[in-house]
Design an enzyme around this catalytic site. Structure first.
Site, PDB file in Angstrom:
ATOM      1  N   ARG A  31       0.893  -1.116  -0.095  1.00  0.00           N
ATOM      2  CA  ARG A  31       0.231   0.005   0.026  1.00  0.00           C
ATOM      3  C   ARG A  31       0.911   1.208  -0.245  1.00  0.00           C
ATOM      4  NH1 ARG A  31      -2.109  -3.497   3.822  1.00  0.00           N
ATOM      5  NH2 ARG A  31      -3.983  -4.414   3.623  1.00  0.00           N
ATOM      6  N   LYS A  55      -2.111  -2.338   7.564  1.00  0.00           N
ATOM      7  CA  LYS A  55      -3.266  -1.740   8.236  1.00  0.00           C
ATOM      8  C   LYS A  55      -3.361  -2.311   9.497  1.00  0.00           C
ATOM      9  CE  LYS A  55      -6.452  -0.742   4.691  1.00  0.00           C
ATOM     10  NZ  LYS A  55      -7.686  -1.074   3.970  1.00  0.00           N
ATOM     11  N   HIS A 125      -1.826   2.785  -6.237  1.00  0.00           N
ATOM     12  CA  HIS A 125      -2.581   1.447  -5.805  1.00  0.00           C
ATOM     13  C   HIS A 125      -2.699   0.546  -7.063  1.00  0.00           C
ATOM     14  CE1 HIS A 125      -5.021  -0.398  -2.749  1.00  0.00           C
ATOM     15  NE2 HIS A 125      -6.031  -0.740  -3.761  1.00  0.00           N
ATOM     16  N   ARG A 128      -0.338  -2.311  -6.797  1.00  0.00           N
ATOM     17  CA  ARG A 128      -0.956  -3.389  -6.091  1.00  0.00           C
ATOM     18  C   ARG A 128      -1.603  -4.295  -6.929  1.00  0.00           C
ATOM     19  NH1 ARG A 128      -1.054  -4.390  -0.510  1.00  0.00           N
ATOM     20  NH2 ARG A 128      -3.264  -4.916   0.354  1.00  0.00           N
ATOM     21  N   HIS A 151      -4.000  -9.340   3.510  1.00  0.00           N
ATOM     22  CA  HIS A 151      -5.370  -9.396   3.513  1.00  0.00           C
ATOM     23  C   HIS A 151      -5.705 -10.561   4.569  1.00  0.00           C
ATOM     24  CE1 HIS A 151      -5.916  -7.783  -0.751  1.00  0.00           C
ATOM     25  NE2 HIS A 151      -5.727  -6.898   0.245  1.00  0.00           N
ATOM     26  N   TYR A 160      -8.892  -7.782  -5.740  1.00  0.00           N
ATOM     27  CA  TYR A 160      -7.675  -7.375  -6.317  1.00  0.00           C
ATOM     28  C   TYR A 160      -7.238  -7.878  -7.675  1.00  0.00           C
ATOM     29  CZ  TYR A 160      -6.529  -4.141  -2.639  1.00  0.00           C
ATOM     30  OH  TYR A 160      -6.498  -3.059  -1.716  1.00  0.00           O
TER      31      TYR A 160
END
Length: 177
Positions: A31, A55, A125, A128, A151, A160
């Protein structure tokens, strides 16, 4: 991005820093905030890995491919020569060198993209998504990709990674007898 568009972006890079950013973004699938917060000391050169904070302040290990490693090493050598001692992997060029912020990285990607004929909007992004899609096309297992992208849910990973018609056709031919 297609593999051809990725090559166009690579060729449009105008500095070692730009090329290193493009290669690390694609190779790691990180990210934007993870790229901005990467620190030099987090690199493990023996296995071409980096620890990143994702995250929810979760730490994970990501990997750089040989092409990304080559360009990253060249960029870091240039930093050493210019006595850039910033602890962050990607830093400003003006003294005192500081962490490259998210907006600056976005601007760099925009500038690189503007030097190409790519019609789509290229953002950090997009790298990614590109990494995930090309990895799927090359046969990566969903669980492995999920771990690489950081994830918790495989459903997130599936969003994705779009699957090409050719891949679906070959999978059907291979697995449906």
């Amino acid at each position: 991005l297609t593999a051809i568009e990725l090559e166009q972006l690579r060729e449009a890079c105008g500095s070692l820093r730009e090329r290193a950013i493009v290669e690390v973004m694609y190779s790691t699938g990180c990210r934007l905030s993870e790229i901005s917060n990467m620190k030099r000391k987090a690199i493990n050169w023996s296995n071409s890995s980096l620890k990143v904070i994702g995250k929810g302040d979760k730490e994970r290990v990501v990997y750089i491919n040989p092409k990304a490693r080559y360009h990253l090493e060249r960029y870091l050598e240039e930093c050493e020569e210019s006595e850039n001692e910033c602890e962050y992997l990607f830093s400003t060029e003006r003294r005192p060198c500081r962490q490259l912020q998210n907006k600056s990285i976005q601007d760099i990607i925009s500038k690189i993209s503007s030097r190409t004929t790519i019609d789509k909007k290229v953002t950090p992004h997009v790298f990614r998504h590109t990494m995930a899609t090309l990895a799927m096309e090359n046969g990566i297992e969903l669980g492995d990709l999920q771990q690489l992208l950081g994830h918790e849910s495989a459903n997130t990973t599936l969003r994705y990674a779009s699957v090409s018609e050719e891949r679906k056709y070959n999978a059907h031919k291979r697995f449906v007898q």
